[in-house]
Design a protein around this motif. Structure first.
Motif, PDB file in Angstrom:
ATOM      1  N   LEU A   1      13.003 -11.898  60.748  1.00 15.60           N
ATOM      2  CA  LEU A   1      11.947 -11.487  59.825  1.00 15.60           C
ATOM      3  C   LEU A   1      12.490 -10.628  58.691  1.00 15.60           C
ATOM      4  CD1 LEU A   1       9.074 -10.699  62.358  1.00 15.60           C
ATOM      5  CD2 LEU A   1       9.190 -12.621  60.736  1.00 15.60           C
ATOM      6  N   GLU A   2      13.462  -9.797  58.979  1.00 15.39           N
ATOM      7  CA  GLU A   2      14.084  -8.992  57.921  1.00 15.39           C
ATOM      8  C   GLU A   2      14.776  -9.891  56.905  1.00 15.39           C
ATOM      9  OE1 GLU A   2      16.582  -6.425  60.174  1.00 15.39           O
ATOM     10  OE2 GLU A   2      14.992  -4.950  60.571  1.00 15.39           O
TER      11      GLU A   2
ATOM     12  N   ALA B   1      13.912 -13.016  56.331  1.00 10.37           N
ATOM     13  CA  ALA B   1      12.826 -13.707  55.639  1.00 10.37           C
ATOM     14  C   ALA B   1      12.252 -12.827  54.533  1.00 10.37           C
ATOM     15  CB  ALA B   1      11.734 -14.081  56.633  1.00 10.37           C
ATOM     16  N   HIS B   2      12.082 -11.561  54.819  1.00  9.64           N
ATOM     17  CA  HIS B   2      11.558 -10.614  53.822  1.00  9.64           C
ATOM     18  C   HIS B   2      12.477 -10.558  52.606  1.00  9.64           C
ATOM     19  CE1 HIS B   2      10.448  -6.598  52.169  1.00  9.64           C
ATOM     20  NE2 HIS B   2       9.237  -6.952  52.575  1.00  9.64           N
TER      21      HIS B   2
ATOM     22  N   PRO C   1       8.382 -19.614  52.138  1.00 11.35           N
ATOM     23  CA  PRO C   1       8.583 -19.683  53.597  1.00 11.35           C
ATOM     24  C   PRO C   1       8.769 -21.097  54.128  1.00 11.35           C
ATOM     25  CG  PRO C   1       6.887 -18.081  53.089  1.00 11.35           C
ATOM     26  CD  PRO C   1       7.219 -18.769  51.786  1.00 11.35           C
TER      27      PRO C   1
ATOM     28  N   TYR D   1      11.854 -21.400  56.950  1.00 14.80           N
ATOM     29  CA  TYR D   1      11.486 -20.886  58.275  1.00 14.80           C
ATOM     30  C   TYR D   1      12.256 -21.569  59.401  1.00 14.80           C
ATOM     31  CZ  TYR D   1       8.501 -24.970  59.256  1.00 14.80           C
ATOM     32  OH  TYR D   1       8.041 -26.235  59.502  1.00 14.80           O
TER      33      TYR D   1
ATOM     34  N   PHE E   1       5.900 -18.519  62.312  1.00 17.80           N
ATOM     35  CA  PHE E   1       6.571 -17.599  61.400  1.00 17.80           C
ATOM     36  C   PHE E   1       5.565 -16.708  60.678  1.00 17.80           C
ATOM     37  CE2 PHE E   1       7.534 -16.912  56.874  1.00 17.80           C
ATOM     38  CZ  PHE E   1       8.531 -15.950  57.008  1.00 17.80           C
ATOM     39  N   SER E   2       4.490 -17.300  60.157  1.00 21.26           N
ATOM     40  CA  SER E   2       3.511 -16.547  59.378  1.00 21.26           C
ATOM     41  C   SER E   2       2.851 -15.451  60.193  1.00 21.26           C
ATOM     42  CB  SER E   2       2.445 -17.505  58.823  1.00 21.26           C
ATOM     43  OG  SER E   2       3.028 -18.440  57.939  1.00 21.26           O
TER      44      SER E   2
ATOM     45  N   TYR F   1       5.421 -12.680  60.827  1.00 22.12           N
ATOM     46  CA  TYR F   1       5.673 -11.935  59.582  1.00 22.12           C
ATOM     47  C   TYR F   1       4.529 -10.963  59.296  1.00 22.12           C
ATOM     48  CZ  TYR F   1       7.290 -11.205  54.761  1.00 22.12           C
ATOM     49  OH  TYR F   1       7.764 -10.656  53.596  1.00 22.12           O
ATOM     50  N   LYS F   2       3.303 -11.420  59.447  1.00 22.11           N
ATOM     51  CA  LYS F   2       2.150 -10.560  59.169  1.00 22.11           C
ATOM     52  C   LYS F   2       2.078  -9.401  60.159  1.00 22.11           C
ATOM     53  CE  LYS F   2      -2.808 -10.654  58.230  1.00 22.11           C
ATOM     54  NZ  LYS F   2      -4.025 -11.498  58.121  1.00 22.11           N
TER      55      LYS F   2
ATOM     56  N   LYS G   1       4.550  -7.901  61.514  1.00 21.79           N
ATOM     57  CA  LYS G   1       5.589  -6.913  61.221  1.00 21.79           C
ATOM     58  C   LYS G   1       5.339  -6.179  59.916  1.00 21.79           C
ATOM     59  CE  LYS G   1      10.566  -6.223  60.631  1.00 21.79           C
ATOM     60  NZ  LYS G   1      10.536  -4.976  61.431  1.00 21.79           N
TER      61      LYS G   1
ATOM     62  N   PRO H   1       3.122 -13.780  54.536  1.00 23.46           N
ATOM     63  CA  PRO H   1       4.269 -14.060  53.643  1.00 23.46           C
ATOM     64  C   PRO H   1       3.862 -14.775  52.375  1.00 23.46           C
ATOM     65  CG  PRO H   1       4.285 -15.503  55.566  1.00 23.46           C
ATOM     66  CD  PRO H   1       3.251 -14.456  55.836  1.00 23.46           C
TER      67      PRO H   1
END
Length: 256
Positions: free
Chosen positions: A209-210, A212-213, A223, A227, A238-239, A242-243, A245, A250
């Motif tokens: 996730l880091e 991805a960010h 994404p 992903y 993934f979504s 991500y939300k 965290k 995203p």
């Protein structure tokens, strides 16, 4: 790349046996945690065993035609004894080794056409002799391959921190990570906790996730385009992660 490319990405990304691959038609893109490579029509490649790797194929049907030979350990042991091969012990680092173009491999590919039934299948009567012929050619073309082909040791204990930071995007089990780093499952989890102060499953999601960010906010990537590369099994999975965290979807940042 489209979201329906899921079918083109290898789910199980472990190479258990040494593989020879000849690209008869099309292209294939590979990634081993270190670098991406693209192989095209006429290229011959060795994929080394006990490695993690991903590959991506073209979206078009029938756009990729490989010829594949898989060398299992029993066959290699018999061949080594028969030909009295003595490896030097100098292993090749890359997971995928592109072989130099030469007449021996091209002639071999032409010679198997009458007996070739499919990607990994030959007429049974010719199977053993053709596998031996190919192996002799490979050793002539690239003698250094002997050190990797005939290394029958299990993966030894290696730097766990470096390995995980290189391979965190590979969606494989803790058991596989343990084997590849030369540890039992319990030793892997114990060493992981000591190094990262976290469990493997929690750390892997956080690390992905880091990344991805960073890809969304710094490189402007969507994404749906990455992903799978980061080891998530679906865009929805993934979504949600991500939300949870970062506190927002995203797509909100990606659409800016």
């Amino acid at each position: 790349m489209s979201a329906d490319r899921e079918a083109n990405v290898l789910k199980e990304q472990f190479i258990p046996d040494t593989i020879f691959l000849f690209v008869a038609k099309g292209t294939i893109q590979t990634y081993d945690g270190n670098k991406k490579s693209i192989f095209r029509t006429g290229d011959a490649i060795i994929a080394q065993k006990n490695r993690l790797a991903k590959y991506e194929l073209p979206d078009e049907k029938d756009a990729f035609e490989p010829i594949v030979f898989c060398f299992d350990e029993d066959f290699l042991r018999e061949f080594k004894a028969k030909h009295n091969i003595q490896p030097n012990g100098s292993l090749i680092g890359d997971s995928f080794v592109k072989l130099p173009k030469n007449k021996f491999i091209n002639s071999f590919i032409t010679s198997i056409k009458p007996y070739h039934k499919g990607i990994m299948e030959l007429e049974k009567e010719f199977e053993t002799v053709k596998y031996e012929e190919l192996l002799l050619i490979l050793l002539k073309v690239n003698p250094e391959l002997a050190d990797s082909l005939f290394d029958f040791r299990k993966p030894g204990k290696i730097d766990l921190e470096a390995f995980m930071n290189k391979h965190y995007a590979f969606n494989v089990s803790n058991e596989r990570f343990a084997t590849l780093t030369g540890r039992s499952l319990s030793a892997f989890k114990r060493d992981f906790k000591t190094i990262f102060n976290d469990t493997p499953s929690h750390w892997l999601v956080k690390k992905r996730l880091e990344e991805a960010h960073f890809l969304i906010n710094k490189e402007g990537r969507k994404p749906k385009d990455f992903y799978l590369e980061l080891g998530f099994e679906s865009l929805s999975h993934f979504s949600v992660a991500y939300k949870n965290k970062f506190g927002y979807a995203p797509s909100r940042q990606a659409d800016k």
